[in-house]
Design an enzyme around this catalytic site. Structure first.
Site, short mmCIF file in Angstrom:
data_model
loop_
_atom_site.label_atom_id
_atom_site.label_comp_id
_atom_site.label_asym_id
_atom_site.label_seq_id
_atom_site.Cartn_x
_atom_site.Cartn_y
_atom_site.Cartn_z
N ALA A 90 9.29 8.91 -20.00
CA ALA A 90 9.06 7.50 -20.36
C ALA A 90 10.38 6.74 -20.37
O ALA A 90 10.48 5.63 -19.84
CB ALA A 90 8.38 7.42 -21.73
N GLU A 106 20.65 10.17 -24.88
CA GLU A 106 19.82 11.38 -25.03
C GLU A 106 20.52 12.31 -26.00
O GLU A 106 21.68 12.65 -25.82
CB GLU A 106 19.64 12.05 -23.65
CG GLU A 106 19.08 13.46 -23.69
CD GLU A 106 17.75 13.58 -24.43
OE1 GLU A 106 16.80 12.86 -24.10
OE2 GLU A 106 17.67 14.42 -25.36
N ASN A 134 10.03 16.87 -23.16
CA ASN A 134 8.78 17.59 -22.85
C ASN A 134 8.40 17.40 -21.39
O ASN A 134 7.71 18.24 -20.82
CB ASN A 134 7.63 17.08 -23.72
CG ASN A 134 7.58 17.79 -25.06
OD1 ASN A 134 8.32 18.74 -25.28
ND2 ASN A 134 6.71 17.35 -25.93
N GLY A 188 20.39 8.55 -31.19
CA GLY A 188 20.11 7.26 -31.81
C GLY A 188 19.75 7.50 -33.27
O GLY A 188 18.92 8.35 -33.56
N ARG A 201 -10.33 20.52 -25.65
CA ARG A 201 -9.20 21.28 -26.21
C ARG A 201 -9.35 21.53 -27.71
O ARG A 201 -9.05 22.62 -28.19
CB ARG A 201 -7.90 20.50 -25.96
CG ARG A 201 -7.51 20.49 -24.52
CD ARG A 201 -6.19 19.76 -24.32
NE ARG A 201 -5.83 19.79 -22.93
CZ ARG A 201 -4.63 19.51 -22.45
NH1 ARG A 201 -3.66 19.15 -23.26
NH2 ARG A 201 -4.38 19.57 -21.17
N HIS A 247 1.08 21.15 -29.29
CA HIS A 247 1.32 20.68 -27.93
C HIS A 247 1.63 19.19 -27.80
O HIS A 247 2.50 18.79 -27.03
CB HIS A 247 0.09 21.03 -27.09
CG HIS A 247 0.26 20.79 -25.63
ND1 HIS A 247 1.31 21.30 -24.92
CD2 HIS A 247 -0.48 20.07 -24.74
CE1 HIS A 247 1.22 20.93 -23.66
NE2 HIS A 247 0.15 20.17 -23.52
N ARG A 299 -6.64 13.73 -26.32
CA ARG A 299 -6.10 13.31 -25.02
C ARG A 299 -6.69 14.17 -23.91
O ARG A 299 -6.77 15.39 -24.04
CB ARG A 299 -4.58 13.48 -25.05
CG ARG A 299 -3.88 13.14 -23.77
CD ARG A 299 -2.40 13.46 -23.91
NE ARG A 299 -2.19 14.88 -24.06
CZ ARG A 299 -1.73 15.69 -23.09
NH1 ARG A 299 -1.41 15.21 -21.91
NH2 ARG A 299 -1.55 16.98 -23.31
N GLY A 327 -3.69 15.94 -18.46
CA GLY A 327 -3.23 15.21 -17.27
C GLY A 327 -3.10 13.71 -17.50
O GLY A 327 -2.69 12.98 -16.59
C1 LIG Z 1 4.61 22.60 -21.89
C2 LIG Z 1 4.00 21.24 -21.66
C3 LIG Z 1 3.21 21.01 -20.53
C4 LIG Z 1 2.65 19.74 -20.31
N1 LIG Z 1 1.96 19.50 -19.17
C5 LIG Z 1 1.43 18.26 -18.95
C6 LIG Z 1 0.76 17.95 -17.73
O1 LIG Z 1 0.68 18.77 -16.83
N2 LIG Z 1 0.23 16.70 -17.60
C7 LIG Z 1 0.32 15.74 -18.57
O2 LIG Z 1 -0.19 14.63 -18.37
N3 LIG Z 1 1.01 16.01 -19.72
C8 LIG Z 1 1.56 17.22 -19.92
N4 LIG Z 1 2.26 17.47 -21.07
C9 LIG Z 1 2.54 16.35 -21.99
C10 LIG Z 1 3.67 15.50 -21.41
O3 LIG Z 1 4.55 16.30 -20.68
C11 LIG Z 1 4.46 14.78 -22.51
O4 LIG Z 1 3.59 14.14 -23.38
C12 LIG Z 1 5.40 13.74 -21.90
O5 LIG Z 1 6.21 14.34 -20.92
C13 LIG Z 1 6.24 13.03 -22.96
O6 LIG Z 1 7.17 12.21 -22.30
P1 LIG Z 1 8.16 11.28 -23.13
O7 LIG Z 1 9.11 10.70 -22.18
O8 LIG Z 1 7.38 10.38 -24.01
O9 LIG Z 1 8.90 12.29 -24.10
P2 LIG Z 1 9.89 13.48 -23.72
O10 LIG Z 1 9.76 13.88 -22.30
O11 LIG Z 1 9.69 14.53 -24.75
O12 LIG Z 1 11.33 12.82 -23.88
C14 LIG Z 1 11.81 12.36 -25.11
C15 LIG Z 1 13.33 12.51 -25.09
O13 LIG Z 1 13.90 11.80 -26.20
C16 LIG Z 1 14.96 12.56 -26.72
N5 LIG Z 1 15.24 12.13 -28.10
C17 LIG Z 1 14.50 12.37 -29.20
N6 LIG Z 1 15.07 11.79 -30.27
C18 LIG Z 1 16.20 11.17 -29.83
C19 LIG Z 1 17.21 10.41 -30.46
N7 LIG Z 1 17.22 10.19 -31.78
N8 LIG Z 1 18.23 9.92 -29.71
C20 LIG Z 1 18.29 10.17 -28.36
N9 LIG Z 1 17.35 10.90 -27.73
C21 LIG Z 1 16.32 11.38 -28.44
C22 LIG Z 1 14.43 13.98 -26.63
O14 LIG Z 1 15.47 14.93 -26.73
C23 LIG Z 1 13.76 13.96 -25.26
O15 LIG Z 1 14.65 14.31 -24.23
C24 LIG Z 1 2.84 18.71 -21.29
C25 LIG Z 1 3.64 18.95 -22.42
C26 LIG Z 1 4.23 20.20 -22.61
C27 LIG Z 1 5.10 20.42 -23.81
#
Ligand SMILES: Cc1cc2nc3c(=O)[nH]c(=O)nc-3n(C[C@H](O)[C@H](O)[C@H](O)COP(=O)(O)OP(=O)(O)OC[C@H]3O[C@@H](n4cnc5c(N)ncnc54)[C@H](O)[C@@H]3O)c2cc1C
Length: 582
Positions: free
Chosen positions: A149, A168, A176, A289, A414, A519, A559, A562
């Site tokens: 995101a 980061e 994740n 942050g 799920r 998860h 949820r 996917g």
């Molecule tokens: C094993 C696994 C398999 C999955 N497979 C799927 C799939 O196939 N399809 C699907 O739709 N979803 C899947 N999901 C869910 C999906 O991957 C996650 O919900 C999604 O990637 C979250 O993205 P994000 O960018 O919101 O958060 P993240 O990708 O978790 O990124 C958040 C980032 O913020 C950083 N952060 C946190 N706090 C701070 C701070 N204070 N200061 C600076 N940085 C910070 C973290 O270190 C991290 O790098 C899966 C999840 C897991 C765990």
């Protein structure tokens, strides 16, 4: 004559001194190359380490027998993280912890030969260089969190002309997202129609909204389901390549899930990161942050910590919170659901501790649906990860408990699957498949790879299967025969499973032990259609945006598998755009 001889002698002396100095210096600062062989999962791993002036400069994996599909990111990230931290105190990657630990051990032994202790404070001294310093940075948009995101928001803001900085807190980007299996849901008639899948944005909306028990914000669900395909095209423009396979994820009814070529979330992160590298979007690692800056009722920046340095980042246009969920934070998840105790497995990245939710709450943000925390029913029983799954086991296999019996429709959602597995003796289930459903060479190679790592067990007949599962052979045989008849008659009289496409009748049989794993956290910061953060009075907090798992209201109480990857891309893009145009 004497003077002449004297001059020659002095010149000779200078040359000798210079040679001694040069050789001496080069001896003192030799680039030492060390090699060490250690035991990995499938055999020896040979590692080469270059150390120069007490700094680990390069780590090469010279040889290994590990299963590449399982350990790919470990082979890449563990050496990088040791180098960036100059330490062995780094996180292992679920699914490949033995390989990761073996590499750390090898590097540690090489470091020892060079007089370095990889786990001492000295080894981490580079982290303390900026002790007690302050730094000021000004940009248009600052993004907190470098997962899918956050990077989507950063790319989108940059594409709309803003100067962008991403912070980061971990040593690596990806959160994740990088751990995900990479399945992305979207309605794509071009690929679905030829397979007889009559999907539409409306069906996608209904399935998502009803699946979330009608607790999601319908406006956000509408945006997700109608813009997911555009998000996929945007990713393709950035270099992400999708497989043509169409699949349904565990918990989703219609087949509308697409994988990237490597079936791995790292494909998204690599392409987004490449854009950042090529377009002056800086990413500060190990920069956490800690609090938002509020001036005149609007958010003007963020205070961050980088080791012992404080960084004050002011943002002319906006701050995007994209810090992911809080699955890794035991205390916080138990605040909302006290059944999710510390002994439960977790598939999440260590950075997912809910920091963004706290920062937003401190400036008045409203939080919604916090009590809904999803467990993934079929986590790896050993480390809680998802990567070591038998391919497509849920559609083609059955679940067996420790009595050798089926206990649920395997295509249940799920929540029900997790609840039902946890209710079995010792809270686990065996996922069992036969061998005739796998047509794809890649999937067969992957499965055999998992067999060689010991995560999956291969048996050649029902007798052996029963003996390895330690269940009564007659009970297991009856259960499998009954299930096969249900497939023949397309009627599961025991549990009313709808998906009855493959009989368990073709040896060899494969099985893996599965347990529900923490998860996904469904709740979080409330946002509107522009991803602006909403406060407890229902008003927009100016200049503050949020996207990704840190938000609530998109998936309601449940949820669909996917649906998160399109969520983070679609809303990440919107957040970046709105912050840049603010
Ligand atoms: C094993 C696994 C398999 C999955 N497979 C799927 C799939 O196939 N399809 C699907 O739709 N979803 C899947 N999901 C869910 C999906 O991957 C996650 O919900 C999604 O990637 C979250 O993205 P994000 O960018 O919101 O958060 P993240 O990708 O978790 O990124 C958040 C980032 O913020 C950083 N952060 C946190 N706090 C701070 C701070 N204070 N200061 C600076 N940085 C910070 C973290 O270190 C991290 O790098 C899966 C999840 C897991 C765990």
């Amino acid at each position: 004559m004497y003077k002449m001889k004297n001059r020659k002698f002095i010149a000779f002396l200078i040359i000798v001194i210079l040679i001694v100095l040069i050789i001496g210096n080069s001896l003192l600062s030799t680039k030492n190359v060390y090699e060490k062989e250690v035991d990995g999962h499938n055999g020896p791993i040979r590692v080469e380490v270059k150390i120069f002036n007490d700094i680990i400069e390069e780590i090469k994996i010279l040889e290994h027998n590990e299963t590449i599909e399982v350990v790919e990111s470990t082979l890449d990230l563990i050496p990088k993280n040791i180098i960036s931290r100059q330490s062995g105190n780094i996180d292992l990657i679920t699914g490949a912890t033995i390989t990761g630990q073996a590499i750390i051990d090898a590097v540690s032994q090489c470091a020892k030969k060079a007089g370095l202790d990889l786990f001492s404070i000295k080894a981490n001294q580079t982290n303390d260089i900026n002790y007690n310093q302050k730094e000021y940075i000004n940009v248009d948009v600052v993004v907190i969190g470098a997962g899918g995101a956050g990077l989507s928001a950063a790319v989108s803001a940059s594409q709309h002309g803003a100067s962008v900085l991403v912070i980061e807190k971990m040593t690596e980007i990806g959160g994740n997202t990088v751990r995900s299996i990479g399945m992305y849901n979207a309605v794509n008639p071009e690929l679905q129609k030829p397979l007889g899948i009559n999907d539409s944005e409306d069906i996608f909306f209904q399935e998502t909204f009803l699946g979330g028990k009608e607790l999601a914000d319908p406006k956000l669900v509408e945006i997700l389901t109608s813009q997911a395909y555009a998000g996929m095209l945007w990713l393709e423009d950035l270099g992400v390549k999708f497989d043509t396979q169409v699949d349904s994820c565990l918990g989703g009814e219609y087949a509308r899930g697409y994988y990237t070529m490597s079936h791995n979330g790292s494909d998204y992160i690599k392409s987004l990161n490449k854009y950042c590298t090529n377009n002056e979007v800086d990413i500060l690692l190990e920069t956490k942050g800690t609090s938002l800056i509020v001036e005149d009722n609007k958010i003007t920046g963020i205070i961050a910590k980088q080791h012992n340095k404080e960084i004050i980042i002011t943002a002319n246009k906006g701050v995007v919170i994209a810090t992911g969920g809080f699955g890794y934070n035991i205390e916080k998840r138990m605040d909302y659901d006290n059944s999710l105790t510390a002994d439960m497995l977790c598939s999440n990245a260590p950075g997912t501790t809910g920091d963004g939710i706290e920062m937003a709450k401190d400036v008045g943000a409203n939080l919604i649906n916090m009590e809904y925390i999803e467990t993934y029913p079929l986590g790896d029983a050993y480390d809680g990860g998802l990567r070591n799954n038998i391919p497509d086991s849920i559609n083609n296999g059955i679940l067996i408990n420790s009595d050798g019996k089926r206990f649920i429709a395997e295509d249940a959602n799920r929540d029900n699957l997790s609840e039902s597995i946890l209710a079995q003796n010792e809270g686990f289930a065996y996922s069992v498949v036969d061998s005739d459903y796998l047509k794809d060479e890649k999937d067969i190679a992957y499965l055999e790879g998992l067999v060689s790592t010991g995560v999956v067990t291969k048996t050649f007949n029902i007798e052996e299967l029963a003996s390895k599962l330690m269940v009564d052979q007659n009970i297991l045989e009856d259960e499998i025969n009954k299930y096969n008849k249900f497939v023949d008659n397309q009627n599961d009289k025991d549990f009313n499973r709808k998906n009855l496409i493959n009989k368990i009748d073709e040896p060899p049989f494969y099985y893996a032990k599965k347990k529900p794993t923490i998860h996904y956290t469904l709740g979080g910061i409330q946002i509107n259609e522009n991803t602006s953060v909403i406060n407890t009075q229902g008003k927009v907090i100016k200049n503050l945006f949020a996207a990704g798992e840190v938000t609530g209201g998109i998936h309601g109480a449940n949820r669909l598998g996917g649906n998160s990857l399109p969520d983070i891309i679609v809303f990440g893009k919107i957040a970046g755009y709105n912050a840049a145009m603010n």
